[in-house]
Design a protein around this motif. Structure first.
Motif, PDB file in Angstrom:
ATOM      1  N   ASN A   1       0.745  -1.277   0.037  1.00 33.85           N
ATOM      2  CA  ASN A   1      -0.125   0.099   0.091  1.00 33.85           C
ATOM      3  C   ASN A   1       0.894   1.327   0.134  1.00 33.85           C
ATOM      4  O   ASN A   1       2.117   1.218   0.042  1.00 33.85           O
ATOM      5  CB  ASN A   1      -0.808  -0.009   1.167  1.00 33.85           C
ATOM      6  N   ARG A   2       0.046   2.434   0.142  1.00 31.45           N
ATOM      7  CA  ARG A   2       0.919   3.752  -0.040  1.00 31.45           C
ATOM      8  C   ARG A   2       2.147   3.733   1.035  1.00 31.45           C
ATOM      9  O   ARG A   2       3.142   3.996   0.842  1.00 31.45           O
ATOM     10  CB  ARG A   2      -0.005   4.805   0.199  1.00 31.45           C
ATOM     11  N   ALA A   3       1.770   3.300   2.337  1.00 31.09           N
ATOM     12  CA  ALA A   3       2.623   3.467   3.598  1.00 31.09           C
ATOM     13  C   ALA A   3       3.809   2.444   3.315  1.00 31.09           C
ATOM     14  O   ALA A   3       4.966   2.855   3.514  1.00 31.09           O
ATOM     15  CB  ALA A   3       2.005   2.890   4.870  1.00 31.09           C
ATOM     16  N   ALA A   4       3.607   1.663   2.547  1.00 31.80           N
ATOM     17  CA  ALA A   4       4.955   0.355   2.357  1.00 31.80           C
ATOM     18  C   ALA A   4       5.767   1.099   1.212  1.00 31.80           C
ATOM     19  O   ALA A   4       6.898   1.037   1.230  1.00 31.80           O
ATOM     20  CB  ALA A   4       4.500  -0.849   2.214  1.00 31.80           C
ATOM     21  N   LEU A   5       5.008   1.762   0.214  1.00 26.81           N
ATOM     22  CA  LEU A   5       5.938   2.442  -0.853  1.00 26.81           C
ATOM     23  C   LEU A   5       6.720   3.639  -0.360  1.00 26.81           C
ATOM     24  O   LEU A   5       7.698   3.678  -0.579  1.00 26.81           O
ATOM     25  CB  LEU A   5       4.925   2.722  -2.047  1.00 26.81           C
ATOM     26  N   GLU A   6       6.044   4.179   0.496  1.00 24.78           N
ATOM     27  CA  GLU A   6       6.790   5.379   1.129  1.00 24.78           C
ATOM     28  C   GLU A   6       7.741   5.015   2.005  1.00 24.78           C
ATOM     29  O   GLU A   6       8.861   5.713   2.201  1.00 24.78           O
ATOM     30  CB  GLU A   6       5.873   6.394   1.874  1.00 24.78           C
ATOM     31  N   SER A   7       7.610   3.956   2.989  1.00 21.74           N
ATOM     32  CA  SER A   7       8.785   3.566   3.476  1.00 21.74           C
ATOM     33  C   SER A   7       9.927   3.194   2.748  1.00 21.74           C
ATOM     34  O   SER A   7      10.956   3.303   2.960  1.00 21.74           O
ATOM     35  CB  SER A   7       8.270   2.325   4.740  1.00 21.74           C
TER      36      SER A   7
END
Length: 131
Positions: free
Chosen positions: A86-92
């Motif tokens: 998800n977005r959080a995983a990609l941002e991390s």
């Protein structure tokens, strides 16, 4: 003492050495036979409009184009281990790879709660949003 081939004479040895000189030294265009030269792409070859791998309609055409370079840059800052994510995983993942601000802004614009299978899906979802 010089060693030579006892099966051939000096003249034949020299002629054989000349025939293979281009292949042995690796000079450009050193191929002796025309049939060994690779053929150029033919006119019947289809034009590639999307990145190889067929990720989808959102992948911009060709390396070298402005859109293609932007997509490549975007994808290079997201680790493969982040997918699917998800977005959080990609941002991390992007933070770990020290992504620049424009890539982080594009990732922040992704819809929350959606799972992305690859960079092309994330690119398509973020297209035109705060980039």
């Amino acid at each position: 003492m010089e060693r030579g081939n006892t099966k051939h004479g000096a003249l034949l040895d020299e002629r054989m050495a000349q025939e293979t000189r281009g292949n042995v030294r690796g000079t450009a265009g050193g191929r002796a036979e025309e049939w060994k030269t690779p053929e150029p792409a033919g006119e019947d070859q289809p034009e590639v409009t999307f990145a190889p791998g067929g990720y989808g309609r959102g992948v911009p055409a060709g390396i070298g184009s402005v859109e293609g370079e932007a997509f490549s840059r975007f994808g290079s800052y997201i680790g493969l281990s982040a997918f699917p994510g998800n977005r959080a995983a990609l941002e991390s993942s992007a933070r770990t790879l020290e992504a620049p601000d424009d890539v982080m802004r594009r990732l922040a614009a992704l819809p929350d709660g959606q799972i992305f299978e690859n960079a092309a899906q994330a690119w398509e979802a973020s297209e035109g949003r705060n980039a």
